[in-house]
Design an enzyme around this catalytic site. Structure first.
Site, PDB file in Angstrom:
ATOM      1  N   ASP A 157     -26.702   4.142 -54.863  1.00  0.00           N
ATOM      2  CA  ASP A 157     -25.885   3.277 -55.719  1.00  0.00           C
ATOM      3  C   ASP A 157     -26.187   3.533 -57.188  1.00  0.00           C
ATOM      4  O   ASP A 157     -26.110   2.635 -58.013  1.00  0.00           O
ATOM      5  CB  ASP A 157     -26.146   1.803 -55.369  1.00  0.00           C
ATOM      6  CG  ASP A 157     -25.091   0.873 -55.951  1.00  0.00           C
ATOM      7  OD1 ASP A 157     -23.962   1.339 -56.183  1.00  0.00           O
ATOM      8  OD2 ASP A 157     -25.395  -0.312 -56.170  1.00  0.00           O
ATOM      9  N   CYS A 211     -11.210  -4.499 -36.803  1.00  0.00           N
ATOM     10  CA  CYS A 211     -10.948  -5.798 -37.427  1.00  0.00           C
ATOM     11  C   CYS A 211      -9.754  -6.493 -36.771  1.00  0.00           C
ATOM     12  O   CYS A 211      -9.656  -7.724 -36.802  1.00  0.00           O
ATOM     13  CB  CYS A 211     -10.681  -5.632 -38.920  1.00  0.00           C
ATOM     14  SG  CYS A 211     -12.160  -5.277 -39.901  1.00  0.00           S
ATOM     15  N   CYS A 214      -7.837 -10.153 -37.406  1.00  0.00           N
ATOM     16  CA  CYS A 214      -8.744 -11.119 -38.042  1.00  0.00           C
ATOM     17  C   CYS A 214      -8.603 -11.081 -39.563  1.00  0.00           C
ATOM     18  O   CYS A 214      -8.574 -10.015 -40.176  1.00  0.00           O
ATOM     19  CB  CYS A 214     -10.184 -10.811 -37.646  1.00  0.00           C
ATOM     20  SG  CYS A 214     -11.410 -11.919 -38.394  1.00  0.00           S
ATOM     21  N   CYS A 221     -12.877 -16.447 -48.736  1.00  0.00           N
ATOM     22  CA  CYS A 221     -13.312 -16.092 -50.093  1.00  0.00           C
ATOM     23  C   CYS A 221     -13.075 -17.258 -51.055  1.00  0.00           C
ATOM     24  O   CYS A 221     -11.931 -17.702 -51.236  1.00  0.00           O
ATOM     25  CB  CYS A 221     -12.566 -14.848 -50.578  1.00  0.00           C
ATOM     26  SG  CYS A 221     -13.064 -14.325 -52.240  1.00  0.00           S
TER      27      CYS A 221
END
Length: 377
Positions: A157, A211, A214, A221
């Site tokens: 990163d 996924c 879903c 959020c």
């Protein structure tokens, strides 16, 4: 007299079978070093490049100018490190070994407690950059002793690398609708690191996505930052607001931050796949200084010297004391609004904020004034 340093002996080129054996040896050494899994892919991110360009053009990266600064180097590994033939992606689980079996329920309970200070789980222990880099470098050294790779570069990163795209291409998992990497075996509670190599190692097959229909991560959020499946507007994301954003937090988003002081885990906590999240093999990610149980006023009482001392070796150190106080001021304002008017902490919070107001940096003072203006609902 000039002494000549002996030349490093050249290692012979590897056959297909030898490359296969080396890949297996790398997996074994990675496991010994504490990595949970590795996978290998080529350096072609053509499909991800157009999507990334659209994301930048929409301005979703906000103040993260570094996301656009390196041009196509982020989406073309061979431009970032010429000579790259393969990318080895390593996964390291970070859910603390001592986390209870009902760890997600515990985290939700803290998020629902207005007086608790919530720090993203990944940041409660030692800075993952340091943990991963040290071990990735050891794995890179292991490769160098066994093959003349030409290129062996480690990233954690710390450079323009599309980590999730590379990991998905390598078959470590798939990109979830929250844009994090998901795997059926371990959910998403892990860090990623990469080694760029100039060896034609055998590549792994990508995984299919799981996924389905879903949308829990999108629905949960707090700020609506996941504006569509696989698209995050970072400008609304609490992780961005508390970590990347340098100036004032937009007023309309402050109430939505709740008690989240550093980062946000909601989209991971709600994801069904994280019932399979694995415990960390290393002790480095165990919480330090009680950050898994701290209260807002407890952290507000930290002096700058306390902050420097208690965030040594922590990812939290990067935001600095001023931004840390800015975030806390917002969460204390939210506590004022969400706690009952007669709650004992109402007076304590107001007093702590008023005492800190004189002499605070302008950006902190503005957020303190906002917090003092909040009233119980």
């Amino acid at each position: 007299m000039t002494l000549q340093r002996p030349n490093k002996p050249e290692l012979p080129a590897l056959s297909s079978a030898q490359l296969q054996a080396l890949a297996q040896a790398i997996r074994g050494e990675a496991a010994r070093l504490g990595f949970s899994q590795i996978a290998i892919c080529d350096a072609d991110l053509g499909e991800a490049e157009a999507e990334f360009r659209r994301w930048l053009e929409a301005g979703y990266h906000g103040e993260m100018d570094y996301m656009a600064r390196h041009g196509t180097k982020r989406t073309r590994p061979t431009e970032l490190v010429p000579g790259t033939l393969r990318v080895i992606t390593a996964r390291m689980d970070y859910l603390p070994a001592q986390a209870p079996s009902q760890w997600r329920q515990k985290e939700w309970a803290r998020i629902d407690d207005p007086k608790a200070a919530v720090v993203s789980m990944y940041a409660r222990g030692r800075d993952y950059h340091k943990v991963l880099r040290q071990r990735l470098q050891a794995l890179a050294d292991f490769i160098r002793t066994r093959a003349d790779a030409g290129v062996v570069r480690v990233f954690t990163d710390s450079a323009p690398v599309l980590e999730v795209a590379l990991a998905a291409r390598a078959g470590l998992g798939w990109r979830g609708k929250h844009t994090l990497l998901l795997t059926r075996e371990a959910g998403s509670m892990f860090f990623l690191g990469e080694i760029f190599v100039g060896l034609a190692l055998p590549v792994d097959e990508p995984q299919s996505e799981h996924c389905g229909t879903c949308t829990r991560c999108i629905d949960v959020c707090p700020t609506g930052a996941i504006i569509a499946p696989y698209v995050v507007d970072a400008r609304r994301c609490i992780s961005y607001l508390t970590i990347e954003l340098a100036g004032p937090i937009p007023g309309e988003l402050r109430p939505l931050m709740g008690n989240r002081v550093y980062g946000c885990d909601d989209c991971q906590l709600v994801c069904p796949w994280n019932k399979y999240a694995r415990r960390a093999a290393l002790p480095d990610f165990a919480p330090r200084h009680g950050l898994d149980a701290a209260g807002l006023l407890q952290l507000w009482a930290w002096s700058e010297a306390d902050f420097v001392q208690r965030t040594e070796g922590s990812a939290i150190r990067r935001i600095g004391y001023t931004r840390f106080r800015r975030n806390l001021a917002v969460t204390l304002g939210n506590a004022r609004r969400n706690l009952p008017a007669a709650h004992d902490l109402q007076r304590d919070i107001a007093a702590a904020l008023q005492q800190a107001l004189p002499g605070s940096p302008a950006v902190v003072a503005e957020h303190i004034a906002w917090a003092l203006a909040q009233q119980p609902g």
